[in-house]
Write an enzyme that holds these catalytic residues in place. Sequence first.
Site, PDB file in Angstrom:
ATOM      1  N   LYS A 249      10.128 -18.465  -7.452  1.00 29.92           N
ATOM      2  CA  LYS A 249      11.049 -17.424  -7.907  1.00 29.92           C
ATOM      3  C   LYS A 249      12.414 -17.635  -7.259  1.00 29.92           C
ATOM      4  O   LYS A 249      12.511 -17.840  -6.064  1.00 29.92           O
ATOM      5  CB  LYS A 249      10.510 -16.031  -7.546  1.00 29.92           C
TER       6      LYS A 249
ATOM      7  N   LYS B 230       1.220   0.302  -8.333  1.00 34.20           N
ATOM      8  CA  LYS B 230       1.985  -0.011  -7.123  1.00 34.20           C
ATOM      9  C   LYS B 230       3.474   0.202  -7.380  1.00 34.20           C
ATOM     10  O   LYS B 230       4.005  -0.227  -8.404  1.00 34.20           O
ATOM     11  CB  LYS B 230       1.746  -1.451  -6.673  1.00 34.20           C
TER      12      LYS B 230
ATOM     13  N   ASP C 215      13.944  -5.718  -6.161  1.00 32.40           N
ATOM     14  CA  ASP C 215      13.158  -4.999  -5.167  1.00 32.40           C
ATOM     15  C   ASP C 215      14.054  -4.746  -3.964  1.00 32.40           C
ATOM     16  O   ASP C 215      15.280  -4.880  -4.048  1.00 32.40           O
ATOM     17  CB  ASP C 215      11.881  -5.771  -4.795  1.00 32.40           C
ATOM     18  N   ALA C 216      13.473  -4.403  -2.836  1.00 30.96           N
ATOM     19  CA  ALA C 216      14.278  -4.035  -1.673  1.00 30.96           C
ATOM     20  C   ALA C 216      15.109  -5.200  -1.153  1.00 30.96           C
ATOM     21  O   ALA C 216      16.185  -4.995  -0.585  1.00 30.96           O
ATOM     22  CB  ALA C 216      13.366  -3.497  -0.567  1.00 30.96           C
ATOM     23  N   LYS C 217      14.659  -6.425  -1.362  1.00 31.88           N
ATOM     24  CA  LYS C 217      15.425  -7.582  -0.896  1.00 31.88           C
ATOM     25  C   LYS C 217      16.746  -7.695  -1.659  1.00 31.88           C
ATOM     26  O   LYS C 217      17.745  -8.181  -1.124  1.00 31.88           O
ATOM     27  CB  LYS C 217      14.605  -8.859  -1.059  1.00 31.88           C
TER      28      LYS C 217
ATOM     29  N   LYS D  72       7.511  -0.042  -5.775  1.00 31.87           N
ATOM     30  CA  LYS D  72       8.378  -0.655  -4.779  1.00 31.87           C
ATOM     31  C   LYS D  72       9.072   0.444  -3.970  1.00 31.87           C
ATOM     32  O   LYS D  72       9.519   1.448  -4.527  1.00 31.87           O
ATOM     33  CB  LYS D  72       9.425  -1.537  -5.451  1.00 31.87           C
TER      34      LYS D  72
ATOM     35  N   HIS E 126      -1.932 -12.160  -4.512  1.00 38.08           N
ATOM     36  CA  HIS E 126      -0.593 -11.903  -5.055  1.00 38.08           C
ATOM     37  C   HIS E 126      -0.361 -12.674  -6.353  1.00 38.08           C
ATOM     38  O   HIS E 126      -0.605 -13.877  -6.429  1.00 38.08           O
ATOM     39  CB  HIS E 126       0.460 -12.321  -4.024  1.00 38.08           C
TER      40      HIS E 126
ATOM     41  N   GLU F  64       2.355  -2.069   1.651  1.00 37.92           N
ATOM     42  CA  GLU F  64       2.467  -3.529   1.622  1.00 37.92           C
ATOM     43  C   GLU F  64       3.768  -4.026   2.241  1.00 37.92           C
ATOM     44  O   GLU F  64       4.838  -3.469   2.009  1.00 37.92           O
ATOM     45  CB  GLU F  64       2.369  -3.985   0.166  1.00 37.92           C
TER      46      GLU F  64
END
Length: 397
Positions: A82, A195, A46-48, A197, A327, A252
Site C-alpha cells: 500500500k 471495526k 486513517d489516523a496516519k 478507525k 490482517h 487495535e
Amino acid sequence: MHAVESTIVSYAPTDALARTAAQSGDRIVWVKLSLTYLPLAQPVSDAKVLTGRQKPLTEIAFIFAEIATRDGHSGIGFGYSKRAGGPGMYAHAKELAPNLLGEDPNDIARLFTQLTWAGASMGRAGLTTQAIAPFDIALWDLKAKRAGLPLAKLLGAQRDSVQCYNTSGGYLHTPLDQVLKNVEISRESGIGGIKLKVGQPDLKIDIERVAAVRKLLGDDFPLMVDANQQWDRQKATRACRAFEEMNLTWIEEPLDAHDFEGHGLLADRFDTAIATGEMLTCFDEHAQLIMAGTDFIQPDAPRVGGITPFLRIMALGEFKQRKLAPHFAMEIHLHLAAAYGIEPWLEHFEWLGPMFNEPMQLKDGRMHVSDRPGLGFSLSEQALRWTTETQEFGTRP
C-alpha cells in the site's frame, strides 16, 4: 553355550522402489510474475493520514506469482503493498524467480529458506520477505490443488467457516452519518462484526463516533476499534480506559507496531483485549510480540513472507493461547484461520472482489470455506486489465 545365528537382511531396493523421493519428485518448469494495480473507488484515510504521516490510500500494488510444473500442476499466490514499495517488491521477485526453476514444488520449506538466502544481504524482513510471499503462497496453492483439497482441509481444518468482521465502512474520512449507514448495510449483508478507525487528535471525537455505533448495534454485537499506531503509552492508556465500558472485542494498534512490551502492558491492565501485528514482516517480530503478551495477534501472510512463516506464527500463538485475527487478504487468510485451534476472526475487505472470478461465501456472520481446491481463486479479466508489467521464466508446459 550355543552360538547365536545371525541373519543379514538385505534392504536393497527392488526395481519398483529404486528411486528416492528426491529422484522422483515433480519439477517447476515455469514461473510468471505480474504487477497489478487495484484502484480504490475513493481515497481512504486513517489516523496516519490525519496526522500527516501518510497520504490517503488511492491504489494497492499486487505482485502475482503463477507457477507450473512438469507434471501439469499449477498454483497462484500474491503479495501486495500500500502506498509505496510495489515496484521494489516486483523487482526483487524477478531476481528470486529463477531460483525456483528445476526445483521440486513439494519442498516448500526448503524453497522458502533458499529464497530467503538468495536475498539475505538485504535482510530477513520487510521488502525481502514480502517478495518471497507470492511464490510461497503459490506453492501451497499448488500443493492443495494437487491433493484435490481446499487449503484449509490440507492444513487440517478446525472449522469450515470463520467469524468475519468488516473494516472498510468506518474510516476516519467518513462522516458519522455515513458510518452509521455503512454499519447497517454491513450487518444486513451478514457480517459478524464491525471495526471503526479511531485516532483523532481529539479523543472526544473518537468516543462520540464509537458510542454512536455501539448504540446502533446494541450492547452485544461485536465491535472493534483501530488506532493505527497513533498513540503513545499515556494517550493509549487514557483511550483504553475511556473505551473500557463500551464492551469492545478489541482495541487495535494503540501503540507503535514494534512496542511489543507496551502492547503487553495494556493487555495486562485492561479487560478489553489488545490486538496488533499487521505491520510486522517476519516470524521473529511476531515471536517477540507473542511472548510480550498481547491478546490478539494479527499476522498478514503476504507481509511475513507467505504461508510457511505464517504457520510458524500460528503454532507459537496457539501454544501461548493468543487469539488470531489475520490482517487483510481474506482470500488467503480464511484457510489459515480455519486451521487455527482457537476461534479466530477474519477481516472482510470487499476491495479485492473485482480481481478474482470466484465470490466468497458470507452467511450468518461467518465466511465459509468453499469446496474449491487450493486457495480457490483465479484472476479475473479485470485484474488482467489492471496489470502493468509481466515477466515469465522457464517454459510453460
